[in-house]
Design a protein around this motif. Structure first.
Motif, PDB file in Angstrom:
ATOM      1  N   TRP A   1       0.823  -1.212   0.000  1.00  0.00           N
ATOM      2  CA  TRP A   1       0.000   0.000   0.000  1.00  0.00           C
ATOM      3  C   TRP A   1       0.858   1.263   0.000  1.00  0.00           C
ATOM      4  CZ3 TRP A   1      -4.637  -1.196  -1.405  1.00  0.00           C
ATOM      5  CH2 TRP A   1      -5.258  -2.352  -0.947  1.00  0.00           C
ATOM      6  N   LEU A   2       1.861   1.318   0.866  1.00  0.00           N
ATOM      7  CA  LEU A   2       2.689   2.518   1.007  1.00  0.00           C
ATOM      8  C   LEU A   2       3.885   2.468   0.061  1.00  0.00           C
ATOM      9  CD1 LEU A   2       2.710   2.870   4.901  1.00  0.00           C
ATOM     10  CD2 LEU A   2       1.226   4.031   3.253  1.00  0.00           C
ATOM     11  N   ALA A   3       4.154   3.609  -0.592  1.00  0.00           N
ATOM     12  CA  ALA A   3       5.285   3.700  -1.515  1.00  0.00           C
ATOM     13  C   ALA A   3       6.553   4.183  -0.823  1.00  0.00           C
ATOM     14  CB  ALA A   3       4.939   4.635  -2.665  1.00  0.00           C
ATOM     15  N   VAL A   4       6.457   4.561   0.436  1.00  0.00           N
ATOM     16  CA  VAL A   4       7.620   5.140   1.114  1.00  0.00           C
ATOM     17  C   VAL A   4       8.765   4.137   1.226  1.00  0.00           C
ATOM     18  CG1 VAL A   4       6.336   6.881   2.393  1.00  0.00           C
ATOM     19  CG2 VAL A   4       6.545   4.582   3.342  1.00  0.00           C
ATOM     20  N   TRP A   5       8.452   2.838   1.383  1.00  0.00           N
ATOM     21  CA  TRP A   5       9.516   1.841   1.501  1.00  0.00           C
ATOM     22  C   TRP A   5      10.274   1.711   0.176  1.00  0.00           C
ATOM     23  CZ3 TRP A   5       8.615   2.360   6.194  1.00  0.00           C
ATOM     24  CH2 TRP A   5       7.353   2.181   6.767  1.00  0.00           C
ATOM     25  N   ASP A   6       9.550   1.743  -0.935  1.00  0.00           N
ATOM     26  CA  ASP A   6      10.212   1.698  -2.239  1.00  0.00           C
ATOM     27  C   ASP A   6      11.082   2.932  -2.448  1.00  0.00           C
ATOM     28  OD1 ASP A   6       9.257  -0.721  -3.851  1.00  0.00           O
ATOM     29  OD2 ASP A   6       7.349   0.065  -3.129  1.00  0.00           O
ATOM     30  N   ARG A   7      10.609   4.077  -1.989  1.00  0.00           N
ATOM     31  CA  ARG A   7      11.435   5.281  -2.107  1.00  0.00           C
ATOM     32  C   ARG A   7      12.701   5.165  -1.285  1.00  0.00           C
ATOM     33  NH1 ARG A   7       9.454  10.532  -0.382  1.00  0.00           N
ATOM     34  NH2 ARG A   7       7.610   9.608   0.574  1.00  0.00           N
ATOM     35  N   LEU A   8      12.577   4.670  -0.069  1.00  0.00           N
ATOM     36  CA  LEU A   8      13.726   4.568   0.834  1.00  0.00           C
ATOM     37  C   LEU A   8      14.775   3.587   0.317  1.00  0.00           C
ATOM     38  CD1 LEU A   8      11.983   4.562   4.343  1.00  0.00           C
ATOM     39  CD2 LEU A   8      13.460   6.340   3.404  1.00  0.00           C
ATOM     40  N   PHE A   9      14.316   2.488  -0.306  1.00  0.00           N
ATOM     41  CA  PHE A   9      15.235   1.429  -0.714  1.00  0.00           C
ATOM     42  C   PHE A   9      15.499   1.399  -2.222  1.00  0.00           C
ATOM     43  CE2 PHE A   9      13.314  -0.028   3.295  1.00  0.00           C
ATOM     44  CZ  PHE A   9      14.474  -0.211   4.041  1.00  0.00           C
ATOM     45  N   GLY A  10      15.060   2.430  -2.935  1.00  0.00           N
ATOM     46  CA  GLY A  10      15.419   2.568  -4.339  1.00  0.00           C
ATOM     47  C   GLY A  10      14.708   1.642  -5.295  1.00  0.00           C
ATOM     48  N   THR A  11      13.489   1.202  -4.957  1.00  0.00           N
ATOM     49  CA  THR A  11      12.755   0.298  -5.855  1.00  0.00           C
ATOM     50  C   THR A  11      11.474   0.932  -6.403  1.00  0.00           C
ATOM     51  OG1 THR A  11      11.699  -0.696  -3.890  1.00  0.00           O
ATOM     52  CG2 THR A  11      13.650  -1.804  -4.774  1.00  0.00           C
ATOM     53  N   LEU A  12      11.329   2.234  -6.263  1.00  0.00           N
ATOM     54  CA  LEU A  12      10.100   2.907  -6.702  1.00  0.00           C
ATOM     55  C   LEU A  12      10.177   3.270  -8.182  1.00  0.00           C
ATOM     56  CD1 LEU A  12       7.354   4.151  -5.825  1.00  0.00           C
ATOM     57  CD2 LEU A  12       8.588   6.315  -5.533  1.00  0.00           C
ATOM     58  N   ALA A  13       9.082   3.042  -8.894  1.00  0.00           N
ATOM     59  CA  ALA A  13       8.940   3.474 -10.288  1.00  0.00           C
ATOM     60  C   ALA A  13       7.560   4.078 -10.450  1.00  0.00           C
ATOM     61  CB  ALA A  13       9.129   2.301 -11.242  1.00  0.00           C
ATOM     62  N   LEU A  14       7.495   5.288 -10.967  1.00  0.00           N
ATOM     63  CA  LEU A  14       6.210   5.927 -11.208  1.00  0.00           C
ATOM     64  C   LEU A  14       5.581   5.347 -12.475  1.00  0.00           C
ATOM     65  CD1 LEU A  14       7.090   9.645 -10.392  1.00  0.00           C
ATOM     66  CD2 LEU A  14       6.296   7.834  -8.856  1.00  0.00           C
ATOM     67  N   SER A  15       4.272   5.481 -12.585  1.00  0.00           N
ATOM     68  CA  SER A  15       3.531   4.827 -13.679  1.00  0.00           C
ATOM     69  C   SER A  15       3.502   5.712 -14.909  1.00  0.00           C
ATOM     70  CB  SER A  15       2.111   4.491 -13.214  1.00  0.00           C
ATOM     71  OG  SER A  15       1.462   5.660 -12.749  1.00  0.00           O
ATOM     72  N   GLU A  16       4.579   5.680 -15.683  1.00  0.00           N
ATOM     73  CA  GLU A  16       4.645   6.480 -16.900  1.00  0.00           C
ATOM     74  C   GLU A  16       3.937   5.805 -18.066  1.00  0.00           C
ATOM     75  OE1 GLU A  16       8.748   7.275 -17.553  1.00  0.00           O
ATOM     76  OE2 GLU A  16       8.955   8.510 -15.730  1.00  0.00           O
ATOM     77  N   GLN A  17       4.082   4.486 -18.192  1.00  0.00           N
ATOM     78  CA  GLN A  17       3.405   3.751 -19.262  1.00  0.00           C
ATOM     79  C   GLN A  17       3.193   2.307 -18.845  1.00  0.00           C
ATOM     80  OE1 GLN A  17       5.974   4.048 -22.669  1.00  0.00           O
ATOM     81  NE2 GLN A  17       7.445   2.564 -21.891  1.00  0.00           N
ATOM     82  N   PRO A  18       2.150   1.647 -19.375  1.00  0.00           N
ATOM     83  CA  PRO A  18       1.874   0.252 -18.994  1.00  0.00           C
ATOM     84  C   PRO A  18       2.980  -0.676 -19.484  1.00  0.00           C
ATOM     85  CG  PRO A  18      -0.036   1.281 -20.040  1.00  0.00           C
ATOM     86  CD  PRO A  18       1.129   2.196 -20.272  1.00  0.00           C
ATOM     87  N   PRO A  19       3.186  -1.786 -18.796  1.00  0.00           N
ATOM     88  CA  PRO A  19       4.164  -2.773 -19.275  1.00  0.00           C
ATOM     89  C   PRO A  19       3.676  -3.410 -20.568  1.00  0.00           C
ATOM     90  CG  PRO A  19       2.924  -3.633 -17.408  1.00  0.00           C
ATOM     91  CD  PRO A  19       2.554  -2.195 -17.531  1.00  0.00           C
ATOM     92  N   GLU A  20       4.616  -3.824 -21.401  1.00  0.00           N
ATOM     93  CA  GLU A  20       4.239  -4.440 -22.675  1.00  0.00           C
ATOM     94  C   GLU A  20       3.573  -5.791 -22.463  1.00  0.00           C
ATOM     95  OE1 GLU A  20       7.553  -4.635 -25.269  1.00  0.00           O
ATOM     96  OE2 GLU A  20       7.842  -2.453 -25.348  1.00  0.00           O
ATOM     97  N   ALA A  21       3.966  -6.500 -21.418  1.00  0.00           N
ATOM     98  CA  ALA A  21       3.387  -7.826 -21.144  1.00  0.00           C
ATOM     99  C   ALA A  21       3.561  -8.145 -19.668  1.00  0.00           C
ATOM    100  CB  ALA A  21       4.055  -8.900 -21.992  1.00  0.00           C
TER     101      ALA A  21
END
Length: 357
Positions: free
Chosen positions: A240-260
């Protein structure tokens, strides 16, 4: 038996509770109206069939093996209370905001522990072999939530019990039996609200991003779909929270959907037996796989009950109180259904609550 099989749709604590599926269904209908003709027919895949097989198998296993996090949570809670007592902390009367503080602390603790567990599932090869069952989904549906190897569920079971016990012990030491977290219809209020809002959109093809500033705080459905994309499964590990991804460098914003969706290479096929046994090939010689599954599945049966996580803990004849080291101080109570009640509350610590958090 039928009641147990239907629990994923009838239990308010379940991600796929029928009421939580109503807003998802409305959004899905709007998405289909704007999609090319035949989209729904083309979306059906053997991956969807495995979602259903794993969910039904999980429910059936729950008929034979049931477990509760209460025992381990109790041990952790008692240890925390003992430490707080040693430090000279004495219970006080709970202020009006204490229940909200309890709920928020529990939510954050569960979310962080889920991040750490999920991160390990991606980084430890033996655990990744199990987690591939979830990530091999080439079509995302709400039932993909149940696409979990039974042994992976054990890891979530352990982290849920430890998190629950630690927070319960902390608040019991501070406020005694006068406080419990906020619940709604018997489910944790925060988790239920999030499930109702967008929980089922996480496992779906419907691209629902949040504004960039919000995605730095909360994981959007689109961000979780990126996590399921081929080659991007190392991103957006949070629940639910994105803060952990920010802290540990695993966050990606939703710029475009994955191809598959899915994996470039997987260790199993789209059938139940392969999904159960395939991940274990990297663990043991082939001849030992059946024996290993039987031995390792025993704790996994406890998880076959949502998630997360499970539905109905074992019954006991009467309410039993557990006491902390100090005489007369109760910390956890098990009611007539075997449900641990923390600090006098109605909080349920079974696996279903794991996923609502």
């Amino acid at each position: 038996m039928l009641e147990h099989l239907l629990t994923p749709w009838t239990n308010p604590a379940s991600r796929t509770w029928w009421v939580s599926l109503v807003p998802f269904t409305l959004v899905a209908l709007l998405w289909l109206m704007r999609s090319p003709a035949g989209t729904l027919r083309r979306y059906w895949h053997s991956s969807c069939a495995l979602d259903l097989q794993l969910m039904l198998a999980r429910q059936l296993l729950g008929l034979f093996g049931r477990g509760s996090q209460g025992g381990l949570a109790l041990s952790v809670g008692v240890a925390v209370v003992s430490l707080m007592q040693w430090a000279g902390v004495k219970p006080m009367e709970a202020p009006g905001w204490a229940a909200l503080a309890y709920s928020l602390t529990l939510f954050v603790a569960w979310d962080f522990s889920r991040y750490i567990t999920h991160w390990l599932l991606h980084r430890v090869p033996a655990l990744w072999a199990l987690h591939q069952v979830h990530h091999s989904a080439e079509r995302l549906t709400p039932l993909t939530f149940y696409r979990v190897h039974p042994l992976e569920s054990v890891a979530y079971w352990l982290r849920g019990a430890v998190s629950t016990g630690a927070v319960a012990g902390l608040f019991h030491a501070l406020f005694g039996n006068s406080i419990g977290p906020l619940t709604l219809l018997g489910a944790p209020a925060i988790g239920l609200a999030l499930n109702m809002a967008y929980g089922n959109l996480r496992h779906s093809p419907i691209w629902v991003p949040f504004p960039a500033w919000l995605e730095r705080w909360f994981i959007s459905p689109a961000q979780h779909q990126i996590h399921h994309g081929v080659g991007t499964d190392h991103l957006n590990i949070g629940t639910w929270l994105a803060v952990w991804d920010r802290l540990f460098g695993t966050l990606a914003l939703s710029e475009q959907p994955p191809e598959a969706f899915g994996l470039a290479q997987r260790n199993h096929e789209d059938d139940l037996i392969s999904a159960w046994f395939g991940p274990l090939r990297s663990w043991l010689p082939r001849g030992l796989l059946p024996t290993a599954l039987v031995l390792l599945l025993a704790p996994g049966l406890a998880q076959a009950q949502e998630a997360e996580e499970e539905e109905e803990p074992p019954e006991v004849e009467e309410e039993e109180a557990f006491t902390a080291p100090e005489a007369g101080m109760s910390i956890l109570v098990v009611d007539e259904e075997g449900t641990p009640r923390v600090a006098g509350s109605a909080y349920v610590v079974d696996e279903e609550r794991l996923e609502t958090f």
